[in-house]
Structure formats: structure tokens, C-alpha cells
Design a protein around this motif. Structure first.
Motif, PDB file in Angstrom:
ATOM      1  N   LEU A 109       7.794   6.637  51.326  1.00  0.00           N
ATOM      2  CA  LEU A 109       7.798   5.488  50.412  1.00  0.00           C
ATOM      3  C   LEU A 109       6.451   4.774  50.420  1.00  0.00           C
ATOM      4  CD1 LEU A 109      11.443   4.345  51.066  1.00  0.00           C
ATOM      5  CD2 LEU A 109      10.507   5.255  48.925  1.00  0.00           C
ATOM      6  N   ALA A 110       5.804   4.749  51.571  1.00  0.00           N
ATOM      7  CA  ALA A 110       4.458   4.151  51.629  1.00  0.00           C
ATOM      8  C   ALA A 110       3.522   4.913  50.693  1.00  0.00           C
ATOM      9  CB  ALA A 110       3.929   4.173  53.061  1.00  0.00           C
ATOM     10  N   GLU A 111       3.683   6.237  50.648  1.00  0.00           N
ATOM     11  CA  GLU A 111       2.839   7.045  49.735  1.00  0.00           C
ATOM     12  C   GLU A 111       3.168   6.741  48.273  1.00  0.00           C
ATOM     13  OE1 GLU A 111       2.383  11.320  50.361  1.00  0.00           O
ATOM     14  OE2 GLU A 111       3.214  11.032  52.361  1.00  0.00           O
ATOM     15  N   LYS A 112       4.470   6.633  47.987  1.00  0.00           N
ATOM     16  CA  LYS A 112       4.867   6.335  46.599  1.00  0.00           C
ATOM     17  C   LYS A 112       4.349   4.959  46.173  1.00  0.00           C
ATOM     18  CE  LYS A 112       8.958   9.251  46.222  1.00  0.00           C
ATOM     19  NZ  LYS A 112      10.123   9.475  45.385  1.00  0.00           N
ATOM     20  N   VAL A 113       4.449   4.014  47.079  1.00  0.00           N
ATOM     21  CA  VAL A 113       3.965   2.651  46.778  1.00  0.00           C
ATOM     22  C   VAL A 113       2.466   2.709  46.474  1.00  0.00           C
ATOM     23  CG1 VAL A 113       3.492   0.388  47.821  1.00  0.00           C
ATOM     24  CG2 VAL A 113       5.758   1.419  48.052  1.00  0.00           C
ATOM     25  N   ALA A 114       1.714   3.442  47.294  1.00  0.00           N
ATOM     26  CA  ALA A 114       0.254   3.522  47.091  1.00  0.00           C
ATOM     27  C   ALA A 114      -0.052   4.128  45.717  1.00  0.00           C
ATOM     28  CB  ALA A 114      -0.378   4.349  48.198  1.00  0.00           C
ATOM     29  N   THR A 115       0.691   5.169  45.347  1.00  0.00           N
ATOM     30  CA  THR A 115       0.447   5.812  44.047  1.00  0.00           C
ATOM     31  C   THR A 115       0.792   4.850  42.900  1.00  0.00           C
ATOM     32  OG1 THR A 115       0.952   7.948  45.015  1.00  0.00           O
ATOM     33  CG2 THR A 115       1.003   7.825  42.612  1.00  0.00           C
ATOM     34  N   ALA A 116       1.906   4.183  43.026  1.00  0.00           N
ATOM     35  CA  ALA A 116       2.303   3.242  41.958  1.00  0.00           C
ATOM     36  C   ALA A 116       1.257   2.137  41.801  1.00  0.00           C
ATOM     37  CB  ALA A 116       3.679   2.648  42.270  1.00  0.00           C
ATOM     38  N   LEU A 117       0.752   1.645  42.924  1.00  0.00           N
ATOM     39  CA  LEU A 117      -0.254   0.578  42.857  1.00  0.00           C
ATOM     40  C   LEU A 117      -1.547   1.085  42.220  1.00  0.00           C
ATOM     41  CD1 LEU A 117       0.286  -1.165  46.301  1.00  0.00           C
ATOM     42  CD2 LEU A 117       0.798  -2.117  44.027  1.00  0.00           C
ATOM     43  N   LYS A 118      -1.894   2.320  42.548  1.00  0.00           N
ATOM     44  CA  LYS A 118      -3.100   2.911  41.962  1.00  0.00           C
ATOM     45  C   LYS A 118      -3.000   2.912  40.434  1.00  0.00           C
ATOM     46  CE  LYS A 118      -5.636   7.125  42.515  1.00  0.00           C
ATOM     47  NZ  LYS A 118      -5.376   8.501  42.888  1.00  0.00           N
ATOM     48  N   HIS A 119      -1.758   3.026  39.947  1.00  0.00           N
ATOM     49  CA  HIS A 119      -1.535   3.031  38.496  1.00  0.00           C
ATOM     50  C   HIS A 119      -1.190   1.641  37.980  1.00  0.00           C
ATOM     51  CE1 HIS A 119      -1.796   7.380  37.651  1.00  0.00           C
ATOM     52  NE2 HIS A 119      -1.629   7.429  38.953  1.00  0.00           N
ATOM     53  N   ASN A 120      -1.437   0.657  38.839  1.00  0.00           N
ATOM     54  CA  ASN A 120      -1.250  -0.741  38.434  1.00  0.00           C
ATOM     55  C   ASN A 120       0.191  -1.063  38.047  1.00  0.00           C
ATOM     56  OD1 ASN A 120      -2.422  -3.190  38.286  1.00  0.00           O
ATOM     57  ND2 ASN A 120      -3.056  -2.989  36.134  1.00  0.00           N
ATOM     58  N   MET A 121       1.127  -0.380  38.701  1.00  0.00           N
ATOM     59  CA  MET A 121       2.545  -0.604  38.386  1.00  0.00           C
ATOM     60  C   MET A 121       3.125  -1.724  39.254  1.00  0.00           C
ATOM     61  SD  MET A 121       3.824   3.328  38.005  1.00  0.00           S
ATOM     62  CE  MET A 121       5.316   3.003  37.058  1.00  0.00           C
ATOM     63  N   THR A 122       4.212  -2.298  38.788  1.00  0.00           N
ATOM     64  CA  THR A 122       4.997  -3.239  39.594  1.00  0.00           C
ATOM     65  C   THR A 122       6.092  -2.433  40.287  1.00  0.00           C
ATOM     66  OG1 THR A 122       4.550  -5.076  38.125  1.00  0.00           O
ATOM     67  CG2 THR A 122       6.548  -5.238  39.462  1.00  0.00           C
ATOM     68  N   ILE A 123       6.323  -2.758  41.552  1.00  0.00           N
ATOM     69  CA  ILE A 123       7.292  -1.987  42.341  1.00  0.00           C
ATOM     70  C   ILE A 123       8.456  -2.883  42.738  1.00  0.00           C
ATOM     71  CG2 ILE A 123       7.604  -0.780  44.555  1.00  0.00           C
ATOM     72  CD1 ILE A 123       4.325  -0.500  44.152  1.00  0.00           C
TER      73      ILE A 123
END
Ligand code: PEP
Length: 250
Positions: A109-123
Motif C-alpha cells: 500500500l505504501a507503494e500504491k500511495v507513492a504512485t497515486a501521489l506521483k500522479h497528483n491523485m487524492t487517496i
């Protein structure tokens, strides 16, 4: 001031026709904008349709999951780029069903969070203890370690894009709800934990949703608690009347 949010997780429910009915009922019932920001999370096949249908309304669309890689040989998976390319910039990560049935760990999940943030997404980041863990009085330690492992390596600036959803597993889809006092106690603990790891300001600004058998009958009481900023709703989000009543519970 932190946002009030009511998000509906449709899970693996509603085909395209059923989604259309629910979306148009929701648009009608939520014409008078509620105090809370409203989000719906349909399944992948309905996301683009939902995004298009809800254009011009105040209802946002989120995905229920995404893969951590940018692209590649991951049959059956969906990337952050695929989501943002259709306009979806919010994603639910870490739902207990993903953890339990698809083996998602804090590290993944830490990896998924990092990827989502890289794409400027809200999690919308979900976490919460199992029944045994609560019975053993381990719930605070479990929640703290879930947060620490998946989120506490983030820069404080990243927290602007994080919404937390505390979902005790024993209350999800069971009809069993945490009492408003249990929810408040845990939400206050979560805020204190974030404040210690970061700053009081970061902790004050993050929205913390409660999830677990929220219904029109109990939403008002739960949302009235000072550290509860809304809800992540499963079953009751599949019915426009129930979901709209919950969204209007502030
Ligand atoms: C959920 O799955 O996130 C959830 C809270 O479900 P329910 O409201 O059905 O308990």
C-alpha cells in the motif's frame, strides 16, 4: 478547515444500466448541495460513464483500487495514468477487502500511495482492526502500525492529498457499527498519532472518515463527533435514498 466527506464504495455491484439509474437518482436527490463533499466509487467498467454523467454536478468519482506500477505486464490491473486519463483523480486504497482477499500489505500500500501521489491523485486510505484485535485490546497498536507502515514516510506536504477512512473490520457489512464514542475515541487517537509523527497542523487538516455499517439511522450521531469528518459507506451507498440521507446528515 478540513473537508467533510461522504463517499460511497459500490464494491462489485451495479452493471452499467443499474449504475445509470443510481447516478441519476443521486443527482436528483443531491441537487441541494449537502454540507459534505459527496464521492461515489463505482467499479472500473463504470468509471468513465460515471465521470461523464456527473459532470456539472457536485458529486465526485473515485476508483476503488489501482496498481502500483506505471504500466506493463500486469494482466487485469489498472494504472494511475489510466484513471487520471479519464478524469478520475481520487482512489480508495487499502480497503479491508483488498487486504483480506487480495493479500494487500502495508508495504504494498505504501507503494500504491507513492504512485497515486506521483500522479497528483487524492487517496482515501482505509485501515482498521479486526474483531480479535479489538477484543485483545490491540486496536490502537494495530491502527498505529498500519498508518506508520503505509503513510508515515510521506512528506508533510503530501498529507493535503490524503483522506483517512477508519474502518474497523468487524463493522464492515456486518450491521454492527462502532458506537459514536468508539469512533470518536479512535479518531482522536489517529489525530494524536499524526500530530506526534508530523505537526498539529497536519493532524488538524486531515479528514478522517468512519466506515462500517453507517446507515441513515446512525449517521447523524456518528458524524456529530468532533473528530469524525464523514463516512465511507458500503451497503447503504447502493440505494440513492439512503446515501442521500447519509450525505445530508451533517
Ligand atoms: C465499506 O466496505 O467500506 C463499508 C463501510 O461497508 P458497509 O457500509 O456496508 O459496512
Amino acid at each position: 478547515m478540513r473537508a467533510k466527506i461522504v463517499a460511497g464504495n459500490w464494491k462489485m455491484n451495479k452493471n452499467i444500466a443499474d449504475s445509470g439509474v443510481l447516478l441519476s437518482e443521486l443527482k436528483e436527490k443531491l441537487k441541494e448541495t449537502p454540507e459534505a463533499k459527496v464521492i461515489v466509487a463505482p467499479t472500473f467498467t463504470n468509471l468513465y460513464y460515471a465521470f461523464e454523467e456527473l459532470k456539472g454536478s457536485d458529486i465526485d468519482v473515485a476508483a476503488q483500487n489501482m496498481h502500483q506500477a506505471e504500466s506493463g505486464a500486469f494482466t487485469g490491473e489498472i494504472s494511475a495514468d489510466m484513471l487520471t486519463s479519464i478524469g478520475v483523480t481520487t482512489v480508495i486504497l487499502g480497503h479491508s477487502e483488498r487486504r483480506a482477499y487480495f493479500g494487500e500489505t502495508d508495504e504494498l500500500l505504501a507503494e500504491k500511495v507513492a504512485t497515486a501521489l506521483k500522479h497528483n491523485m487524492t487517496i482515501i486510505f482505509c485501515f482498521g482492526e479486526e474483531l480479535e484485535e479489538r477484543k485483545d485490546n490491540n486496536h490502537f497498536a494495530v491502527v498505529e502500525s498500519q498508518l506508520k507502515n503505509a503513510l508515515f514516510s510521506l512528506d508533510s506536504s503530501a498529507w493535503k492529498q490524503i483522506v483517512l477512512a477508519y474502518e474497523p473490520v468487524w463493522a464492515i457489512g456486518t450491521g454492527e457499527t462502532a458506537t459514536p464514542e468508539q469512533a470518536q475515541e479512535m479518531h482522536a487517537f489517529i489525530r494524536k498519532t499524526i500530530s506526534e509523527a508530523y505537526t498539529a497542523e497536519v493532524a488538524e487538516e486531515v479528514s478522517i472518515l468512519y466506515g462500517g455499517s453507517v446507515k441513515p439511522a446512525n449517521a447523524k450521531e456518528i458524524f456529530a463527533k468532533p473528530d469524525v469528518d464523514g463516512g465511507l459507506i458500503g451497503g447503504a451507498s447502493l440505494d440513492a435514498e439512503s446515501f442521500a440521507a447519509i450525505a445530508n446528515s451533517f
